[in-house]
Structures are given as structure tokens and as C-alpha cells.
Motif scaffolding. Sequence first.
Motif, mmCIF file in Angstrom:
data_model
loop_
_atom_site.group_PDB
_atom_site.id
_atom_site.type_symbol
_atom_site.label_atom_id
_atom_site.label_comp_id
_atom_site.label_asym_id
_atom_site.label_seq_id
_atom_site.Cartn_x
_atom_site.Cartn_y
_atom_site.Cartn_z
ATOM 1 N N ASP A 1 27.386 -3.062 -3.960
ATOM 2 C CA ASP A 1 27.135 -2.447 -5.267
ATOM 3 C C ASP A 1 25.723 -1.880 -5.313
ATOM 4 N N GLY A 2 24.765 -2.608 -4.755
ATOM 5 C CA GLY A 2 23.391 -2.117 -4.677
ATOM 6 C C GLY A 2 23.235 -0.969 -3.704
ATOM 7 N N HIS A 3 23.918 -1.055 -2.558
ATOM 8 C CA HIS A 3 23.848 0.027 -1.570
ATOM 9 C C HIS A 3 24.313 1.348 -2.195
ATOM 10 N N THR A 4 25.422 1.269 -2.926
ATOM 11 C CA THR A 4 25.993 2.462 -3.547
ATOM 12 C C THR A 4 25.054 3.031 -4.601
ATOM 13 N N ALA A 5 24.505 2.147 -5.442
ATOM 14 C CA ALA A 5 23.609 2.594 -6.514
ATOM 15 C C ALA A 5 22.341 3.243 -5.952
ATOM 16 N N GLU B 1 35.847 7.396 -7.796
ATOM 17 C CA GLU B 1 35.888 8.377 -8.887
ATOM 18 C C GLU B 1 34.533 8.469 -9.588
ATOM 19 N N LYS B 2 33.891 7.324 -9.800
ATOM 20 C CA LYS B 2 32.576 7.322 -10.452
ATOM 21 C C LYS B 2 31.530 7.996 -9.562
ATOM 22 N N ILE B 3 31.553 7.683 -8.280
ATOM 23 C CA ILE B 3 30.615 8.306 -7.335
ATOM 24 C C ILE B 3 30.792 9.823 -7.353
ATOM 25 N N ASP B 4 32.034 10.269 -7.233
ATOM 26 C CA ASP B 4 32.327 11.700 -7.205
ATOM 27 C C ASP B 4 31.867 12.391 -8.489
ATOM 28 N N SER B 5 32.122 11.768 -9.613
ATOM 29 C CA SER B 5 31.740 12.351 -10.902
ATOM 30 C C SER B 5 30.229 12.510 -11.015
ATOM 31 N N THR C 1 0.841 -1.195 0.000
ATOM 32 C CA THR C 1 0.000 0.000 0.000
ATOM 33 C C THR C 1 0.880 1.249 0.000
ATOM 34 N N GLY C 2 2.198 1.041 -0.148
ATOM 35 C CA GLY C 2 3.132 2.154 -0.128
ATOM 36 C C GLY C 2 3.229 2.838 -1.478
ATOM 37 N N VAL C 3 3.968 3.938 -1.472
ATOM 38 C CA VAL C 3 4.142 4.738 -2.687
ATOM 39 C C VAL C 3 5.623 4.923 -2.953
ATOM 40 N N LYS C 4 6.081 4.470 -4.116
ATOM 41 C CA LYS C 4 7.472 4.642 -4.506
ATOM 42 C C LYS C 4 7.680 6.048 -5.073
ATOM 43 N N LYS C 5 8.892 6.520 -4.994
ATOM 44 C CA LYS C 5 9.271 7.792 -5.592
ATOM 45 C C LYS C 5 9.672 7.564 -7.051
ATOM 46 N N SER C 6 9.689 8.641 -7.817
ATOM 47 C CA SER C 6 10.050 8.541 -9.237
ATOM 48 C C SER C 6 11.566 8.569 -9.407
ATOM 49 N N VAL C 7 12.233 7.623 -8.757
ATOM 50 C CA VAL C 7 13.687 7.530 -8.849
ATOM 51 C C VAL C 7 14.072 6.910 -10.186
ATOM 52 N N ASP C 8 15.299 7.138 -10.611
ATOM 53 C CA ASP C 8 15.761 6.703 -11.927
ATOM 54 C C ASP C 8 16.238 5.251 -11.863
ATOM 55 N N VAL C 9 15.314 4.314 -12.020
ATOM 56 C CA VAL C 9 15.633 2.892 -11.903
ATOM 57 C C VAL C 9 16.595 2.423 -12.992
ATOM 58 N N PRO C 10 16.397 2.779 -14.276
ATOM 59 C CA PRO C 10 17.364 2.332 -15.297
ATOM 60 C C PRO C 10 18.790 2.791 -15.003
ATOM 61 N N ALA C 11 18.943 4.027 -14.546
ATOM 62 C CA ALA C 11 20.286 4.524 -14.230
ATOM 63 C C ALA C 11 20.884 3.761 -13.051
ATOM 64 N N MET C 12 20.091 3.543 -12.007
ATOM 65 C CA MET C 12 20.592 2.798 -10.842
ATOM 66 C C MET C 12 21.006 1.392 -11.232
ATOM 67 N N THR C 13 20.229 0.754 -12.093
ATOM 68 C CA THR C 13 20.549 -0.594 -12.542
ATOM 69 C C THR C 13 21.877 -0.610 -13.289
ATOM 70 N N GLU C 14 22.071 0.383 -14.150
ATOM 71 C CA GLU C 14 23.329 0.481 -14.901
ATOM 72 C C GLU C 14 24.509 0.687 -13.961
ATOM 73 N N TRP C 15 24.352 1.587 -12.988
ATOM 74 C CA TRP C 15 25.446 1.830 -12.045
ATOM 75 C C TRP C 15 25.739 0.578 -11.229
ATOM 76 N N ARG C 16 24.691 -0.042 -10.743
ATOM 77 C CA ARG C 16 24.869 -1.221 -9.883
ATOM 78 C C ARG C 16 25.629 -2.314 -10.622
#
Length: 450
Positions: free
Chosen positions: A150-154, A78-82, A45-60
Motif C-alpha cells: 500500500d505504501g509502495h503504491t502511494a 482502477e484507482k491508480i489508473d484514474s 543532510t538530504g533534501v526532500k522534494k515538495s511531494v504531496d504528503v497529505p495526498a499520499m497518506t490518504e491514498w495509502r
Amino acid sequence: MAKSGRRLVSGFLAAAFFTAASPAAIAQTVQAPQAVVQQQAQPSTGVKKSVDVPAMTEWRQDFHKHPETAFGEARTAEKIDSLLRSWGLETHTNVGKTGVVGILKGPNAGPNSPSICLRADIDALPITEASATLPYKSETPGKMHACGHDGHTAMLLGAAKYLAETKNFTGTVYFIFQPAEEAGNGAQAMIDDGLFKWVHCDGIYGMHAWPSLPAGSIGVAEGNITSNTDGFRITITGKGGHAAYPADNIDVIQLAADIVTELHKYKDKEIPTEEGAVLAVTTVHGGEAFNAMPETVSLAGTVRTFSGASQDKLEKAVKDISAKLSAAYGAKVEVQYDRLAASVYNSHDQTANARAAAADVVGEGNVVVFPRTMAGEDFSAFTKYAPGAYVALGQNAGGPKTQLHNPNFNFNDATLETGASYWVDLVERQLPLVKPAADAPKTTPPGNQP
């Protein structure tokens, strides 16, 4: 660069995960573990935010493909900082050697505005990935993301991107990307580099992927969540020689076996069963030839406890039993004992905040009890400076469970949206944006009517 003098000896791994508060809080009576009954997530019954799932998947998947272990997370950092800088965040790099901190300020943020810290660990494990078919399997021999970092970071990056775009909060958000959690000293390295001299937050929060909980659920609990995590190494030196003449030698193999036996006897006799303490000897090294008794043997292992009293008892036992038996054999012994991570303690108010945000995202029915674990987590070092809460993100989508630190483990990308949404909701709940009141409509004073 980190100034920490407490570096974990190679071979001691503090398994991964959660928060400790003050010594007084940790000394509280430990509650018995609570069983998790729910086997699958309830309709949300919860509501998700409009986060960028494709981008997170690619980063992860990119992080998974390029794993880096403790204090070697140069490419990851370096990737995180960028990415953070591309969204307009202020960044600080090389905090604790390879840690990164991103700072995002909401509208009208000032020196007295509320603030919050969100933390993700970024390091991989020295494990060879078993999968031969995963398209993004580790390209680094002997290293893999077997604990979900990897998931935590993404997910934390996904939350940072969303919050930078929407800025539907006030105050300041600190995104802490911590190195070397698996080594047990990455958090302390960041602290030793002065993290909390310029980061000031009202609460700090963490999250960990949890394979035993169903995907679509979030585990929350107050109090001690993880164990105190210690590591020890025992090095025995005797007298080597031909195995045909044992009387001329000092049998360090037999001595090592006696030490292991007596340690387990002590733990079973002296530590109450309900405390669930663990003492495990995990490595034994000695000898090279079948017909020669070795000069030295080394043992290493871990101690896991919830109470300070049990921790003290078992540390003393490791040292005293090793010394007493070695003296009886005429051998020399050296014992190194390291307290690596304190028990993660979820503070009352922060746990309530975490539970409310989780309910917003997954629904009340999918906020479950976080099962207390014997795993260790150096997140507890952060909560000496700010009260915190650590939650578990369900991973299991049905079928056999692949546990953490397993060479077949792979973070469930279907849960990225849930995790990132939880972070966003937590920020927007704790740092709500107060919009200025609309100007009152102008009226003509009485007596001045045309």
C-alpha cells in the motif's frame, strides 16, 4: 489478459521483494551477508522534494483499508489508473490481468531520448489483520496489506503526480504498478502480456519497505539481494486403514516424517553453511480420525538459495528423497517443484544511480547497507530485460520491530515523503532536463557604428 502458463499453486507464497540480471551475473560468487550496524537514522543532510504528503497518506490508508490479493486488484488498479489519467499520463490497464502502466514524457521527448522504469507492487496478502483499533484497518476479511505494498503504491503515485506537475526531466518515465508479487508470478504475467514490446527503458528500479532499518534511511547494495525462491508440494498415497492394525496399512504419516528428516539432513550435509540456504517444510496435511491411518498426506514448503548449484542440488534432493523413501514404503508419490522467483541482482551502474539519489534525499550518513535477505521477489523477472537496482526504505521509528507478513504490520506513513522524493530525484538525475542556451545578445558589427 495474461498468457502466462506459470501460475503459482495456492499455498506457495514468495515472501515480497528485489532484482536479477543475466544467468551469468547470478552465477557469480555470492558474497557473505553484511550486518547493518546503524540502529537509528543520523541527522539528515538530504533534501526532500515538495511531494504531496497529505495526498499520499490518504491514498495509502485507502489502499490499506481495501486490500486485494493476487490478480484480484481490480479496485486498486482502477484507482491508480484514474489518478494517473487525471495528471495527464498515458495509461495502459489490464497488463498481466490487473497491472497498470503509466507513461509520462518530458519536454522534447523523442524516440531516442533516455527512459527509466519505476516499479511498485500493488497486491495484499491473505492474512487477517490483528489490529482492532486502526481507523483504516482492512475491511476485507482474511486479507490485509502486511508487506507495505500500500505504501509502495502511494509513493510511486506521489512521484508521478510531482513529475507530471514539474516535468523537470527529459525523456520518458514508465510507472509500472505490478500485480501478484506475493504469488511470485505477477511480473512474468505482465511480461507475457507484452510489456517490454512497448516499454523500452535504460534501467528499472524498485523499492521495498524494510522494518529492520531505521526510518529516514535507505538501504543500498550491489549484487544478489534476495534469494532464489522455490516452492514444492509432495503428495504421498499409501494404504489407509484401522490404526489398531498398522501392519495392514502403509503408514504415510511416518513416511512423511522420514522425508522431512532426510531433507533437512541432506541440506545440512551437502550445502555449505556460508551460503545460508533454507529448506523448510511449512505445511503437513493428512488424516481425519484419531483411530484411522490416512490414505494420503501432503507436504509443502520452500527452498531459498543464492547459488544456482545449491538450487539444483536441493530441487533434485526433494524429488529423489521423496521417490526413494516412498518406494521403500510401497507408497506412491507425486512431487511438484516450482522455481518461482530468481535472485534479485542489483547491477553496478544502477546501484550507483540508486545510491546517489538516496544520498541526495537522506544524506550520505543515512545510506546504509541493504542486508541480503532470504525473502523472494519476482522483480528479478523484469531485470532480464533491463538492468536494475532495488533498495530498502527504512521503516522503524524506534521500539519493537513489526516484521513484514505479520498481522500487526502497518506501513510507516512518515516515510512516504522519503520514498517519493527518492523516486523523483532518481528520475531527475538520470533524465536531466537540458534547457536551451539563452540567445546571445545582439551586437553591432565593427565598421557599422553610427
